[in-house]
Motif scaffolding. Structure first.
Motif, PDB file in Angstrom:
ATOM      1  N   ASN A   1       0.749  -1.235   0.000  1.00 21.94           N
ATOM      2  CA  ASN A   1       0.000   0.000   0.000  1.00 21.94           C
ATOM      3  C   ASN A   1       0.792   1.306   0.000  1.00 21.94           C
ATOM      4  OD1 ASN A   1      -2.423  -1.302  -0.135  1.00 21.94           O
ATOM      5  ND2 ASN A   1      -2.689  -1.414   2.080  1.00 21.94           N
ATOM      6  N   PRO A   2       2.118   1.334   0.233  1.00 21.00           N
ATOM      7  CA  PRO A   2       2.758   2.644   0.293  1.00 21.00           C
ATOM      8  C   PRO A   2       2.524   3.486  -0.949  1.00 21.00           C
ATOM      9  CG  PRO A   2       4.286   0.975   1.054  1.00 21.00           C
ATOM     10  CD  PRO A   2       3.060   0.274   0.553  1.00 21.00           C
ATOM     11  N   ALA A   3       2.578   2.900  -2.130  1.00 21.27           N
ATOM     12  CA  ALA A   3       2.379   3.680  -3.354  1.00 21.27           C
ATOM     13  C   ALA A   3       0.966   4.225  -3.405  1.00 21.27           C
ATOM     14  CB  ALA A   3       2.666   2.823  -4.577  1.00 21.27           C
ATOM     15  N   LYS A   4      -0.013   3.400  -3.060  1.00 20.01           N
ATOM     16  CA  LYS A   4      -1.393   3.866  -3.083  1.00 20.01           C
ATOM     17  C   LYS A   4      -1.630   4.940  -2.032  1.00 20.01           C
ATOM     18  CE  LYS A   4      -3.886   0.339  -5.392  1.00 20.01           C
ATOM     19  NZ  LYS A   4      -5.207  -0.100  -5.655  1.00 20.01           N
ATOM     20  N   GLN A   5      -0.966   4.824  -0.870  1.00 19.62           N
ATOM     21  CA  GLN A   5      -1.157   5.817   0.170  1.00 19.62           C
ATOM     22  C   GLN A   5      -0.607   7.168  -0.269  1.00 19.62           C
ATOM     23  OE1 GLN A   5       0.707   4.068   3.559  1.00 19.62           O
ATOM     24  NE2 GLN A   5      -0.973   2.652   3.952  1.00 19.62           N
ATOM     25  N   ASN A   6       0.365   7.180  -1.123  1.00 26.34           N
ATOM     26  CA  ASN A   6       0.959   8.438  -1.584  1.00 26.34           C
ATOM     27  C   ASN A   6       0.236   9.007  -2.798  1.00 26.34           C
ATOM     28  OD1 ASN A   6       2.881   8.385   0.422  1.00 26.34           O
ATOM     29  ND2 ASN A   6       4.312   7.201  -0.801  1.00 26.34           N
ATOM     30  N   GLN A   7      -0.711   8.260  -3.359  1.00 20.91           N
ATOM     31  CA  GLN A   7      -1.419   8.742  -4.527  1.00 20.91           C
ATOM     32  C   GLN A   7      -2.716   9.410  -4.093  1.00 20.91           C
ATOM     33  OE1 GLN A   7      -1.674   5.164  -6.853  1.00 20.91           O
ATOM     34  NE2 GLN A   7       0.224   5.610  -7.897  1.00 20.91           N
ATOM     35  N   GLY A   8      -3.071  10.469  -4.739  1.00 21.39           N
ATOM     36  CA  GLY A   8      -4.267  11.223  -4.400  1.00 21.39           C
ATOM     37  C   GLY A   8      -3.879  12.556  -3.808  1.00 21.39           C
ATOM     38  N   ASN A   9      -4.662  13.562  -4.143  1.00 23.95           N
ATOM     39  CA  ASN A   9      -4.418  14.924  -3.668  1.00 23.95           C
ATOM     40  C   ASN A   9      -3.026  15.419  -4.040  1.00 23.95           C
ATOM     41  OD1 ASN A   9      -6.975  15.113  -2.525  1.00 23.95           O
ATOM     42  ND2 ASN A   9      -6.274  14.175  -0.626  1.00 23.95           N
ATOM     43  N   GLU A  10      -2.539  14.981  -5.161  1.00 20.56           N
ATOM     44  CA  GLU A  10      -1.239  15.447  -5.663  1.00 20.56           C
ATOM     45  C   GLU A  10      -1.497  16.323  -6.880  1.00 20.56           C
ATOM     46  OE1 GLU A  10       2.931  13.653  -7.497  1.00 20.56           O
ATOM     47  OE2 GLU A  10       1.399  12.276  -6.803  1.00 20.56           O
ATOM     48  N   SER A  11      -0.709  17.350  -7.050  1.00 18.15           N
ATOM     49  CA  SER A  11      -0.811  18.159  -8.270  1.00 18.15           C
ATOM     50  C   SER A  11       0.582  18.301  -8.873  1.00 18.15           C
ATOM     51  CB  SER A  11      -1.426  19.528  -7.982  1.00 18.15           C
ATOM     52  OG  SER A  11      -0.623  20.284  -7.136  1.00 18.15           O
ATOM     53  N   VAL A  12       0.604  18.262 -10.187  1.00 21.42           N
ATOM     54  CA  VAL A  12       1.861  18.386 -10.919  1.00 21.42           C
ATOM     55  C   VAL A  12       1.656  19.470 -11.973  1.00 21.42           C
ATOM     56  CG1 VAL A  12       3.574  17.203 -12.336  1.00 21.42           C
ATOM     57  CG2 VAL A  12       2.343  15.924 -10.557  1.00 21.42           C
ATOM     58  N   THR A  13       2.548  20.441 -11.962  1.00 20.41           N
ATOM     59  CA  THR A  13       2.459  21.553 -12.907  1.00 20.41           C
ATOM     60  C   THR A  13       3.501  21.367 -14.002  1.00 20.41           C
ATOM     61  OG1 THR A  13       1.637  23.024 -11.190  1.00 20.41           O
ATOM     62  CG2 THR A  13       2.603  24.068 -13.149  1.00 20.41           C
ATOM     63  N   PHE A  14       3.049  21.559 -15.237  1.00 24.15           N
ATOM     64  CA  PHE A  14       3.912  21.429 -16.410  1.00 24.15           C
ATOM     65  C   PHE A  14       3.985  22.778 -17.111  1.00 24.15           C
ATOM     66  CE2 PHE A  14       2.064  17.311 -15.591  1.00 24.15           C
ATOM     67  CZ  PHE A  14       3.148  16.460 -15.694  1.00 24.15           C
ATOM     68  N   THR A  15       5.171  23.107 -17.596  1.00 23.60           N
ATOM     69  CA  THR A  15       5.378  24.353 -18.321  1.00 23.60           C
ATOM     70  C   THR A  15       6.002  24.030 -19.667  1.00 23.60           C
ATOM     71  OG1 THR A  15       5.689  25.535 -16.242  1.00 23.60           O
ATOM     72  CG2 THR A  15       6.506  26.615 -18.239  1.00 23.60           C
ATOM     73  N   PHE A  16       5.415  24.600 -20.703  1.00 23.80           N
ATOM     74  CA  PHE A  16       5.881  24.384 -22.079  1.00 23.80           C
ATOM     75  C   PHE A  16       6.165  25.741 -22.707  1.00 23.80           C
ATOM     76  CE2 PHE A  16       2.902  21.020 -20.931  1.00 23.80           C
ATOM     77  CZ  PHE A  16       3.687  19.893 -21.129  1.00 23.80           C
ATOM     78  N   GLU A  17       7.378  25.899 -23.239  1.00 25.31           N
ATOM     79  CA  GLU A  17       7.750  27.169 -23.873  1.00 25.31           C
ATOM     80  C   GLU A  17       6.881  27.454 -25.097  1.00 25.31           C
ATOM     81  OE1 GLU A  17       9.803  29.495 -22.660  1.00 25.31           O
ATOM     82  OE2 GLU A  17       9.974  28.167 -20.935  1.00 25.31           O
ATOM     83  N   ARG A  18       6.549  26.390 -25.814  1.00 26.44           N
ATOM     84  CA  ARG A  18       5.679  26.518 -26.992  1.00 26.44           C
ATOM     85  C   ARG A  18       4.888  25.239 -27.135  1.00 26.44           C
ATOM     86  NH1 ARG A  18       8.102  24.109 -31.510  1.00 26.44           N
ATOM     87  NH2 ARG A  18       7.026  25.456 -32.955  1.00 26.44           N
ATOM     88  N   LEU A  19       3.817  25.307 -27.892  1.00 24.27           N
ATOM     89  CA  LEU A  19       2.993  24.126 -28.129  1.00 24.27           C
ATOM     90  C   LEU A  19       3.563  23.357 -29.316  1.00 24.27           C
ATOM     91  CD1 LEU A  19      -0.566  25.675 -27.666  1.00 24.27           C
ATOM     92  CD2 LEU A  19       0.870  24.518 -25.984  1.00 24.27           C
ATOM     93  N   PRO A  20       3.652  22.041 -29.218  1.00 23.36           N
ATOM     94  CA  PRO A  20       4.203  21.262 -30.332  1.00 23.36           C
ATOM     95  C   PRO A  20       3.282  21.324 -31.546  1.00 23.36           C
ATOM     96  CG  PRO A  20       3.301  19.803 -28.658  1.00 23.36           C
ATOM     97  CD  PRO A  20       3.245  21.196 -28.100  1.00 23.36           C
ATOM     98  N   GLU A  21       3.906  21.414 -32.721  1.00 26.88           N
ATOM     99  CA  GLU A  21       3.146  21.517 -33.967  1.00 26.88           C
ATOM    100  C   GLU A  21       3.272  20.281 -34.824  1.00 26.88           C
ATOM    101  OE1 GLU A  21       4.177  25.199 -35.861  1.00 26.88           O
ATOM    102  OE2 GLU A  21       3.582  26.380 -34.112  1.00 26.88           O
ATOM    103  N   SER A  22       3.890  19.224 -34.292  1.00 27.06           N
ATOM    104  CA  SER A  22       4.002  17.955 -35.020  1.00 27.06           C
ATOM    105  C   SER A  22       4.185  16.838 -33.994  1.00 27.06           C
ATOM    106  CB  SER A  22       5.196  17.975 -35.980  1.00 27.06           C
ATOM    107  OG  SER A  22       6.414  17.982 -35.243  1.00 27.06           O
TER     108      SER A  22
END
Length: 188
Positions: A16-37
């Motif tokens: 259960n350790p992995a499951k106990q750590n999952q939930g209520n987590e947020s991950v922010t991603f930053t992209f300089e530009r949007l991919p066009e291909s």
């Protein structure tokens, strides 16, 4: 505590350790530009897709590409869906939803709101988050993202392919209505 209780408690601690750590987590991603291909999407570090958060963020990028060019967006989404490419129903659904407003996928980026016609801040930033129910089923995840044009979060469903450790897009539920952009609102 009986012998079996001790064994079960040790097994639960191991499982259960992995499951106990999952939930209520947020991950922010930053992209300089949007991919066009597809090649540009695959070149992003998130394209290893070793977490469901990365795959969800890439799925948003693919839907933005789909809004601009159906063929490029379809290539990207099929890559993200892995062994289960877009079905004809899914393609029809995406076309139908983007016909009403190509701005919907952009509404999930930081700074995008009706007042600025869903123009995101640059660099493009999105936060994907889980809740206590996101990892209820083994090898599946339901992650959430907020839109500047909606009151409730929207969802991505993802599936892990255990033999590769890669998370794939199962379905998206983010192409639903948002408040109209000021430029499109006859009552503004």
């Amino acid at each position: 505590m009986g012998l079996f209780d001790n064994i079960l408690n040790q097994a639960n601690k191991a499982v259960n350790p992995a499951k106990q750590n999952q939930g209520n987590e947020s991950v922010t991603f930053t992209f300089e530009r949007l991919p066009e291909s597809l090649a540009e999407l695959k070149a992003l570090p998130e394209a290893v897709m070793d977490t469901p958060y990365k795959t969800a963020a890439l799925s948003l990028l693919a839907l933005c590409a789909y809004a601009a060019d159906e063929n490029i967006g379809k290539e990207m989404l099929n890559f993200l869906k892995g062994p289960a490419p877009l079905s004809p129903y899914e393609e029809s659904f995406i076309k139908d939803r983007l016909r009403d407003s190509k701005l919907v996928p952009f509404s999930y980026f930081k700074g995008a709101k009706p007042e600025n016609n869903y123009t995101p801040d640059t660099p493009f930033t999105v936060t994907i988050f889980s809740n206590p129910y996101s990892f209820q089923n083994e090898n599946y995840a339901t992650l959430h993202v907020n839109s500047g044009g909606a009151d409730n979060p929207r969802q991505f469903r993802l599936r892990l392919k255990p033999s590769t450790g890669v998370w794939y897009l199962l379905e998206q539920q983010i192409l639903v209505g948002i408040r109209p952009a000021v430029a499109d609102d006859p009552w503004a």
